[in-house]
Structure formats: structure tokens, C-alpha cells
Design an enzyme around this catalytic site. Structure first.
Site, PDB file in Angstrom:
ATOM      1  N   GLY A 100       0.096  -1.424   0.091  1.00 25.15           N
ATOM      2  CA  GLY A 100       0.560  -0.322   0.319  1.00 25.15           C
ATOM      3  C   GLY A 100       0.727   1.939  -0.353  1.00 25.15           C
ATOM      4  O   GLY A 100       0.047   2.577   0.534  1.00 25.15           O
ATOM      5  N   SER A 101       2.071   1.190  -0.463  1.00 27.64           N
ATOM      6  CA  SER A 101       2.784   2.921  -0.774  1.00 27.64           C
ATOM      7  C   SER A 101       2.225   3.907  -1.715  1.00 27.64           C
ATOM      8  O   SER A 101       2.482   4.417  -1.120  1.00 27.64           O
ATOM      9  CB  SER A 101       4.482   2.301  -0.691  1.00 27.64           C
ATOM     10  N   ASN A 102       1.841   2.919  -2.596  1.00 21.49           N
ATOM     11  CA  ASN A 102       1.803   4.194  -3.344  1.00 21.49           C
ATOM     12  C   ASN A 102       0.209   4.419  -3.293  1.00 21.49           C
ATOM     13  O   ASN A 102      -0.408   5.921  -3.468  1.00 21.49           O
ATOM     14  CB  ASN A 102       1.282   3.277  -5.002  1.00 21.49           C
TER      15      ASN A 102
ATOM     16  N   MET B 270      -3.621  -6.820  -7.768  1.00 15.92           N
ATOM     17  CA  MET B 270      -2.754  -8.192  -8.498  1.00 15.92           C
ATOM     18  C   MET B 270      -4.263  -9.250  -8.968  1.00 15.92           C
ATOM     19  O   MET B 270      -3.692 -10.028  -9.160  1.00 15.92           O
ATOM     20  CB  MET B 270      -2.138  -8.869  -7.413  1.00 15.92           C
ATOM     21  N   ARG B 271      -4.647  -8.984  -9.926  1.00 19.36           N
ATOM     22  CA  ARG B 271      -5.623  -9.060 -10.449  1.00 19.36           C
ATOM     23  C   ARG B 271      -6.144  -8.531 -11.302  1.00 19.36           C
ATOM     24  O   ARG B 271      -6.433  -7.305 -11.665  1.00 19.36           O
ATOM     25  CB  ARG B 271      -7.730  -9.119  -9.147  1.00 19.36           C
TER      26      ARG B 271
ATOM     27  N   ASN C  74      -4.078   2.217 -13.537  1.00 26.47           N
ATOM     28  CA  ASN C  74      -2.939   1.931 -12.677  1.00 26.47           C
ATOM     29  C   ASN C  74      -1.505   2.468 -13.189  1.00 26.47           C
ATOM     30  O   ASN C  74      -1.360   3.348 -14.379  1.00 26.47           O
ATOM     31  CB  ASN C  74      -3.474   0.592 -13.850  1.00 26.47           C
TER      32      ASN C  74
ATOM     33  N   HIS D 227       2.175   0.621 -13.493  1.00 27.78           N
ATOM     34  CA  HIS D 227       2.884   0.269 -13.436  1.00 27.78           C
ATOM     35  C   HIS D 227       4.729   0.194 -13.284  1.00 27.78           C
ATOM     36  O   HIS D 227       5.354   0.856 -14.126  1.00 27.78           O
ATOM     37  CB  HIS D 227       2.970  -1.007 -14.814  1.00 27.78           C
TER      38      HIS D 227
HETATM   39  C1  GAR Z   1       4.099  -1.455  -7.148  1.00 25.22           C
HETATM   40  O1  GAR Z   1       5.437  -1.524  -7.214  1.00 25.22           O
HETATM   41  C2  GAR Z   1       3.043  -1.322  -8.646  1.00 25.22           C
HETATM   42  O2  GAR Z   1       4.207  -0.956  -9.897  1.00 25.22           O
HETATM   43  C3  GAR Z   1       3.173  -2.640  -8.720  1.00 25.22           C
HETATM   44  O3  GAR Z   1       2.559  -3.481  -7.235  1.00 25.22           O
HETATM   45  C4  GAR Z   1       3.482  -2.454  -6.886  1.00 25.22           C
HETATM   46  C5  GAR Z   1       2.482  -2.395  -5.377  1.00 25.22           C
HETATM   47  O4  GAR Z   1       3.200  -1.675  -4.228  1.00 25.22           O
HETATM   48  N1  GAR Z   1       2.312  -2.923  -9.818  1.00 25.22           N
HETATM   49  C6  GAR Z   1       2.063  -3.929 -10.706  1.00 25.22           C
HETATM   50  O5  GAR Z   1       3.197  -4.716 -11.276  1.00 25.22           O
HETATM   51  C7  GAR Z   1       0.910  -4.650 -11.354  1.00 25.22           C
HETATM   52  N2  GAR Z   1       1.199  -4.888 -12.735  1.00 25.22           N
HETATM   53  P1  GAR Z   1       1.859  -0.835  -3.165  1.00 25.22           P
HETATM   54  O6  GAR Z   1       1.513  -1.567  -3.017  1.00 25.22           O
HETATM   55  O7  GAR Z   1       3.464  -0.703  -2.238  1.00 25.22           O
HETATM   56  O8  GAR Z   1       1.652   0.088  -3.506  1.00 25.22           O
END
Ligand code: GAR
Length: 207
Positions: free
Chosen positions: A15-17, A95-96, A112, A114
Site C-alpha cells: 500500500g505505499s502507492n 494483483m487481479r 493503473n 506499472h
Molecule cells: C508497485 O510497484 C506497483 O507498480 C506494482 O505493485 C507494487 C505495489 O506496491 N503493480 C504491479 O506490478 C501491477 N502490474 P504498493 O502496494 O507499495 O503500492
């Protein structure tokens, strides 16, 4: 500022984003409000962050098929979005693959992040794919979600250079920092309606 642009985040993990976007949304000068966090995983770290930040959450069972969402879950999530009058859905490590009712109703309003420079290194582990390939530059992409996987029109990209003594972990961390900036940049552009889509190109005004 009176804000009328409501955002929901969908996440599965750390959940950092979500946290970075929530912090910006809490600022008076940011044109969006973070109304809801939806997770498919009751263990998601994002839930603890939301609790601390007093953001409403929903844990929705999306089914056991890896990477897919069952139709019941998409219906439940759409109802939540409708209740909260959500204008924009932000996938942040969800992740879905989002399809069905959510995509039908929110087409053009789901984005999204990426962890690679699309259209290269789509799918899982974008950072590792880029590192193993030996690129000199990687980065992150915020894009609209369409029916493909990581294929929708690109809103923001930020570039990170790969260093000689890099590791996948170090590179991933630098990319993550840029993701945190890029996501809020993209949400601001959309909230302020400062864009137009022409074919695949997202044309942004006043950049
Ligand atoms: C992030 O790096 C995001 O770009 C990636 O998952 C991580 C989630 O981190 N998403 C994907 O790879 C989707 N294809 P977070 O939970 O700390 O935000």
C-alpha cells in the site's frame, strides 16, 4: 478548496502507492479526495495505513482463481463505488485483472501504475524483467486500464536510470519513489480535466 472529485484505490498488498496518494489527497491544494480503499486480501498492509488515515475500507472476496475476479465481487465493488460517488478508480498493486462490470461502468475512469516503462515489460515483476533484460533506463507508467494487460493509453511516465552496481531491489526502490510522484501527477491531471485522448495519445494541457 471545495473538492468534488472522488477517488477509490484498489490494492492487494503493502500500500505505499495508496499511502502517497492519500497524503496528497489530504492536502487542501490537491483537487481530489480519497474516499475508499478496496482490497481483495484481508492481510493487505494498505488496510493499516487506511485505518491510521481514517479512510474507509472494504475487504472484498474476489474468489480463489489467481489473477481473476469473480462476477459477484465486481458487482459488490461497483455498488460501493456508486454509493461513494467515485469519479476515478486507481489500481495500486491490485494483483487481479479488472474486467466485467467495473470496466464497463468505469471505462476511461480507471487507471493503473506499472513499475516499468510501457509498452515494455508488461505483466508481473516489471522491475525484474527490465533489470534482467539489461536496459539502461527503466521507470514507471500510469495508464488508463483497458481490456488488455497494461495496454491502455499512457498518462504519465517517469524515468529511472539503471546504475552499473544496481540490484533489482535497489532499482525497484528508486522506481517506487517515482511511482509515488507519478500517480499523484496523473490523478491531478484527470481531476482538473486537463487532458484529451487522441487515438492512443493522451494530450495534456498546461504541463
Ligand atoms: C508497485 O510497484 C506497483 O507498480 C506494482 O505493485 C507494487 C505495489 O506496491 N503493480 C504491479 O506490478 C501491477 N502490474 P504498493 O502496494 O507499495 O503500492
Amino acid at each position: 478548496m471545495y473538492k468534488t472529485f472522488n477517488v477509490a484505490v484498489m490494492a492487494s498488498g503493502r500500500g505505499s502507492n495508496f499511502e502517497a496518494l492519500a497524503k496528497n489527497c489530504a492536502r487542501d491544494d490537491f483537487p481530489a479526495t480519497l474516499k475508499l480503499l478496496v482490497v481483495d486480501n484481508p492481510e493487505a498492509g494498505a488496510l493499516n495505513i487506511a485505518e491510521k488515515m481514517k479512510i474507509e475500507t472494504a475487504v472484498v472476496d474476489c474468489g480463489s482463481r489467481k489473477g481473476a475476479m469473480n462476477p459477484e465481487s465486481t458487482g459488490i465493488i461497483c455498488n460501493l463505488f456508486q454509493d461513494k460517488e467515485i469519479n476515478l478508480v486507481c489500481l495500486a498493486g491490485f494483483m487481479r485483472i479488472v474486467r466485467g462490470e467495473i470496466l464497463d461502468k468505469y471505462q476511461g475512469r480507471i487507471i493503473n501504475v506499472h513499475p516499468a516503462l510501457l509498452p515494455s515489460f508488461k505483466g508481473l515483476d516489471g522491475q525484474k524483467q527490465a533489470f534482467d533484460y539489461g536496459v539502461r533506463f527503466s521507470g514507471c507508467t500510469v495508464h488508463f486500464v483497458d481490456r488488455g494487460i497494461d495496454t491502455g493509453p499512457i498518462i504519465v511516465q517517469r524515468v529511472v536510470s539503471v546504475k552499473q552496481n544496481d540490484s533489482e531491489e535497489k532499482l525497484s526502490l528508486r522506481i517506487l519513489k517515482e511511482e509515488h510522484i507519478a500517480y499523484s501527477q496523473a490523478v491531478r491531471i484527470l481531476a482538473e480535466s486537463r487532458f484529451e485522448i487522441s487515438g492512443r495519445r493522451v494530450i495534456i494541457y498546461d504541463e
